[in-house]
Design a protein around this motif. Sequence first.
Motif, short mmCIF file in Angstrom:
data_model
loop_
_atom_site.label_atom_id
_atom_site.label_comp_id
_atom_site.label_asym_id
_atom_site.label_seq_id
_atom_site.Cartn_x
_atom_site.Cartn_y
_atom_site.Cartn_z
N ASP A 200 0.86 -1.19 0.00
CA ASP A 200 0.00 0.00 0.00
C ASP A 200 0.90 1.24 0.00
OD1 ASP A 200 0.91 0.39 2.68
OD2 ASP A 200 -0.61 -1.02 3.38
N LEU A 201 0.29 2.40 0.27
CA LEU A 201 1.09 3.63 0.25
C LEU A 201 1.62 4.03 1.63
CD1 LEU A 201 -0.86 5.99 -2.16
CD2 LEU A 201 1.40 5.00 -2.51
N GLN A 202 0.97 3.56 2.69
CA GLN A 202 1.35 4.04 4.02
C GLN A 202 2.11 3.01 4.85
OE1 GLN A 202 -2.05 4.88 3.04
NE2 GLN A 202 -1.26 6.88 2.46
N ARG A 203 1.45 1.87 5.10
CA ARG A 203 2.01 0.92 6.05
C ARG A 203 3.20 0.17 5.47
NH1 ARG A 203 0.88 -4.32 7.70
NH2 ARG A 203 -0.31 -4.60 5.79
N ARG A 204 3.06 -0.26 4.22
CA ARG A 204 4.16 -0.97 3.55
C ARG A 204 4.31 -0.39 2.14
NH1 ARG A 204 3.82 -7.29 4.86
NH2 ARG A 204 5.90 -7.14 3.96
N PRO A 205 4.92 0.79 2.07
CA PRO A 205 4.93 1.53 0.80
C PRO A 205 5.98 1.01 -0.18
CG PRO A 205 6.08 2.76 2.50
CD PRO A 205 5.52 1.53 3.16
N PRO A 206 5.81 1.37 -1.48
CA PRO A 206 6.82 1.00 -2.47
C PRO A 206 8.08 1.84 -2.30
CG PRO A 206 4.87 2.02 -3.48
CD PRO A 206 4.71 2.13 -2.03
N GLY A 207 9.08 1.47 -3.05
CA GLY A 207 10.31 2.26 -3.06
C GLY A 207 11.45 1.54 -2.37
N LEU A 208 12.65 1.78 -2.86
CA LEU A 208 13.85 1.12 -2.33
C LEU A 208 14.91 2.13 -1.93
CD1 LEU A 208 14.07 -1.72 -5.01
CD2 LEU A 208 13.40 -1.97 -2.60
N ARG A 209 14.59 3.42 -2.00
CA ARG A 209 15.61 4.45 -1.76
C ARG A 209 16.19 4.36 -0.36
NH1 ARG A 209 18.35 6.76 -5.27
NH2 ARG A 209 16.50 7.33 -6.45
N ARG A 210 15.35 4.22 0.64
CA ARG A 210 15.87 4.19 2.02
C ARG A 210 16.72 2.95 2.25
NH1 ARG A 210 11.50 3.51 5.34
NH2 ARG A 210 12.73 4.02 7.17
N ALA A 211 16.29 1.83 1.71
CA ALA A 211 17.10 0.62 1.84
C ALA A 211 18.43 0.77 1.11
CB ALA A 211 16.32 -0.58 1.29
N HIS A 212 18.37 1.39 -0.08
CA HIS A 212 19.59 1.63 -0.85
C HIS A 212 20.56 2.49 -0.03
CE1 HIS A 212 22.20 3.46 -3.90
NE2 HIS A 212 21.92 2.42 -4.66
N THR A 213 20.03 3.48 0.67
CA THR A 213 20.89 4.35 1.48
C THR A 213 21.55 3.56 2.60
OG1 THR A 213 19.51 6.26 0.97
CG2 THR A 213 20.90 6.41 2.94
N VAL A 214 20.79 2.67 3.27
CA VAL A 214 21.38 1.84 4.32
C VAL A 214 22.48 0.96 3.73
CG1 VAL A 214 20.93 -0.08 5.92
CG2 VAL A 214 19.31 1.83 5.76
N LEU A 215 22.20 0.35 2.59
CA LEU A 215 23.19 -0.54 1.96
C LEU A 215 24.46 0.22 1.60
CD1 LEU A 215 20.82 -2.47 -0.48
CD2 LEU A 215 22.06 -3.49 1.44
N SER A 216 24.29 1.36 0.96
CA SER A 216 25.49 2.07 0.48
C SER A 216 26.26 2.67 1.66
CB SER A 216 25.14 3.13 -0.57
OG SER A 216 24.22 4.03 -0.05
N THR A 217 25.55 3.10 2.70
CA THR A 217 26.24 3.67 3.85
C THR A 217 27.05 2.61 4.60
OG1 THR A 217 24.47 5.28 4.10
CG2 THR A 217 25.89 4.95 6.01
N ARG A 218 26.46 1.43 4.77
CA ARG A 218 27.13 0.40 5.58
C ARG A 218 28.09 -0.47 4.77
NH1 ARG A 218 25.38 -0.26 10.66
NH2 ARG A 218 26.55 -2.21 10.74
N TRP A 219 27.75 -0.75 3.52
CA TRP A 219 28.55 -1.73 2.76
C TRP A 219 29.06 -1.19 1.42
CZ3 TRP A 219 23.78 -3.41 4.98
CH2 TRP A 219 23.95 -4.14 6.16
N GLY A 220 28.72 0.04 1.10
CA GLY A 220 29.28 0.64 -0.12
C GLY A 220 28.30 0.65 -1.28
N SER A 221 28.54 1.57 -2.20
CA SER A 221 27.60 1.77 -3.30
C SER A 221 27.58 0.59 -4.28
CB SER A 221 27.93 3.06 -4.05
OG SER A 221 29.26 3.01 -4.50
#
Length: 254
Positions: A200-221
């Motif tokens: 849905d749009l609120q509880r479990r919304p689409p998009g991977l940007r925040r996860a991508h940021t966690v990945l690149s910050t912790r393990w690299g781009s």
Amino acid sequence: MIDLHCHVLPGVDDGAPALAEALAMCRAAAGDGCEVMVATPHQRREPWWNDDVEHLRGRAAELQAAVQEEMGDGFRVLLGGEIHADREVLSEVERLPGGTLLPLAGSRYLLLELDSWGNPDDAVHLVHETKVAGWRPILAHPELIPWLNRGLLTHLVSLGALLQVTGMSLTGDFGRRPQMEAWQMIEAGLVHFVASDAHDLQRRPPGLRRAHTVLSTRWGSELARRLTIDNPRAVIADRPLPADLRPGLGEDPV
Ligand SMILES: [Fe+2]
């Protein structure tokens, strides 16, 4: 980015209830940097059996037509299924490419959801038999399945399983435990994809940007790119995953 696991197909499961909501999810995903969503309705999971693949293909075509009209060529919706792996699922795998199951985007990759009450022997059998039948099993959100410990996952990956972690696990939205499980799987080199599993749009919304940021910050781009772009792109192109020298991320032998 390419999102391999979303409940965006309208009116077929606990995701988007109708076309308007599905379109809004596509808009949100595009705004978040996704170019492709694979709509993966639940299959073989009560009350969403979803064994009429022609009906699902029709719904996906309607959604894609609406997306095309509103958003042009910059965003695509493809079709697959999140296949609940009950004890009879292998007889349906044997019927592929006919039958009632939907591989991801018409590829040789199958997104499989193991049962919360499953057991290791069944998981090993499922992965082995799926591979022998010529298909590439992707296990959905292993960090949320309590009986999948690290040793078992390492064994399943050695047998050819590929692992898809959910973005909201990585970002901590599901709590500390799934986050730690997901992080440790990544550090062990066991994870091949990150997907939204959006509903849905609120509880479990689409998009991977925040996860991508966690990945690149912790393990690299480079790793962030592999899990959200390069590996998913190989799936929708029905190619083996790009080679990687680290354990667990090696080229798929099929
Ligand atoms: Fe899902």
